[in-house]
Design a protein around this motif. Structure first.
Motif, short mmCIF file in Angstrom:
data_model
loop_
_atom_site.label_atom_id
_atom_site.label_comp_id
_atom_site.label_asym_id
_atom_site.label_seq_id
_atom_site.Cartn_x
_atom_site.Cartn_y
_atom_site.Cartn_z
N ARG A 111 -1.53 -8.10 2.82
CA ARG A 111 -0.48 -7.21 3.32
C ARG A 111 0.21 -7.79 4.54
O ARG A 111 1.37 -7.49 4.82
CB ARG A 111 -1.06 -5.84 3.65
CG ARG A 111 -1.56 -5.06 2.43
CD ARG A 111 -2.29 -3.79 2.85
NE ARG A 111 -2.81 -3.06 1.72
CZ ARG A 111 -2.12 -2.12 1.07
NH1 ARG A 111 -0.90 -1.81 1.46
NH2 ARG A 111 -2.66 -1.49 0.04
N ASP A 121 -9.85 3.03 4.49
CA ASP A 121 -10.24 4.28 3.82
C ASP A 121 -10.99 3.99 2.52
O ASP A 121 -12.03 4.61 2.24
CB ASP A 121 -8.99 5.12 3.52
CG ASP A 121 -8.36 5.70 4.77
OD1 ASP A 121 -9.04 5.72 5.81
OD2 ASP A 121 -7.19 6.12 4.71
N ALA A 122 -10.45 3.06 1.72
CA ALA A 122 -11.07 2.75 0.43
C ALA A 122 -12.45 2.14 0.61
O ALA A 122 -13.39 2.46 -0.13
CB ALA A 122 -10.16 1.80 -0.37
N ARG A 165 -4.83 0.66 7.02
CA ARG A 165 -5.31 2.03 6.85
C ARG A 165 -5.89 2.31 5.46
O ARG A 165 -6.99 2.83 5.31
CB ARG A 165 -4.18 3.02 7.15
CG ARG A 165 -4.68 4.43 7.45
CD ARG A 165 -3.55 5.33 7.89
NE ARG A 165 -2.85 4.81 9.05
CZ ARG A 165 -3.29 4.92 10.30
NH1 ARG A 165 -4.45 5.51 10.52
NH2 ARG A 165 -2.58 4.46 11.30
N SER A 166 -5.14 1.96 4.42
CA SER A 166 -5.60 2.27 3.06
C SER A 166 -6.85 1.48 2.71
O SER A 166 -7.77 2.00 2.06
CB SER A 166 -4.49 1.99 2.04
OG SER A 166 -4.12 0.62 2.05
#
Length: 261
Positions: free
Chosen positions: A256, A100-101, A96-97
């Motif tokens: 991750r 978004d980035a 997700r992050s």
């Protein structure tokens, strides 16, 4: 519930059997373990019907028989399915992050996709400040050969497995779609060499995209991270720069997930 002595044949009976098999697993899950008689009572059917159902479920590993009194409990195939679902949820959360980035950095829509047969399914999405969110791609299924994400995922397969996956005939969507398997195979070689793939108006006129692979802890490609946008804005001369950003974001997701490469 009355006992059902006669079972129909044909499609209706097949659907009924699937429904009953699912109910058998739900009953076992509720009780922890259950015998044929208990399950038959819960379902309201004859024990012979339950015996046939649990025999099939046992052969596929969805239930297993305990040594004492012939009771059944859920098998490891349930754990495998649960693990697959959990892994996909974890994949979305971990990406997700980075999605978004990347969307903010390139100013376009980003998607995370997984391979499903000869198609891809988008499971996560983010919109950049410059993107026009006319629709959501999440949950959408697209032909793998006509998308950048699909090419990334197909490139990880052995050539024979790839050919079996896509079939002998590739559907054309625009004049730019690759419709010959040999052409697709040649392009996938380049995808593997470069570490990213592109699609220039191959699925839709006016839509360009590029994608990079996401790896799990075992080094397997489990998803593709893509950037897509209108062709007038995400033009081929922007591909190389956008690809570098996409590769970096995909590597972040891979880390991750435990990938150390």
């Amino acid at each position: 519930m009355a006992k059902q002595d006669v079972e129909d044949s044909g499609p209706t009976a097949a659907v009924q059997s699937v429904d009953r098999a699912l109910l058998v697993m739900e009953i076992i899950a509720k009780l922890g373990q259950a015998g044929v008689t208990e399950i038959a009572t819960e379902l309201g059917v004859h024990k012979s019907t339950v015996s046939r159902l649990v025999a099939v479920l046992e052969s596929r590993g969805y239930v297993e028989q305990l040594s004492e009194r012939g009771k059944y409990r859920l098998g490891f195939s349930i754990v495998r399915l649960a693990g697959s679902a959990s892994a996909q949820v974890d994949l979305v959360e971990q990406s997700r992050s980075a999605c978004d980035a990347l969307a903010i950095e390139v100013g376009e829509t980003t998607n995370l996709a997984v391979l499903d047969g000869n198609r891809i399914i988008n499971i996560a999405e983010a919109h950049g400040p410059g993107s026009i969110a006319l629709r959501s791609w999440v949950g959408q299924s697209c032909p793998a050969h006509a998308t950048s994400s699909g090419k990334v995922l197909l490139a990880d397969l052995e050539p024979a497995a790839m050919r079996k996956r896509v079939g002998a005939k590739l559907e054309g969507f625009t004049a730019n779609t690759l419709t010959k398997v040999a052409e697709l195979a040649a392009q996938l070689v380049t995808v593997r060499e470069n570490g990213w793939a592109s699609a220039s108006e191959e699925l839709e006129i006016g839509l360009n995209a590029l994608a990079a692979p996401v790896y799990d802890s075992k080094g397997s490609v489990v998803a593709a991270l893509s950037v897509s946008g209108p062709a007038y804005r995400l033009s081929p001369d922007r591909f190389a720069a956008a690809a570098r950003s996409t590769i970096a974001a995909a590597a972040d997701i891979s880390r991750r997930l435990g990938h150390l490469g």
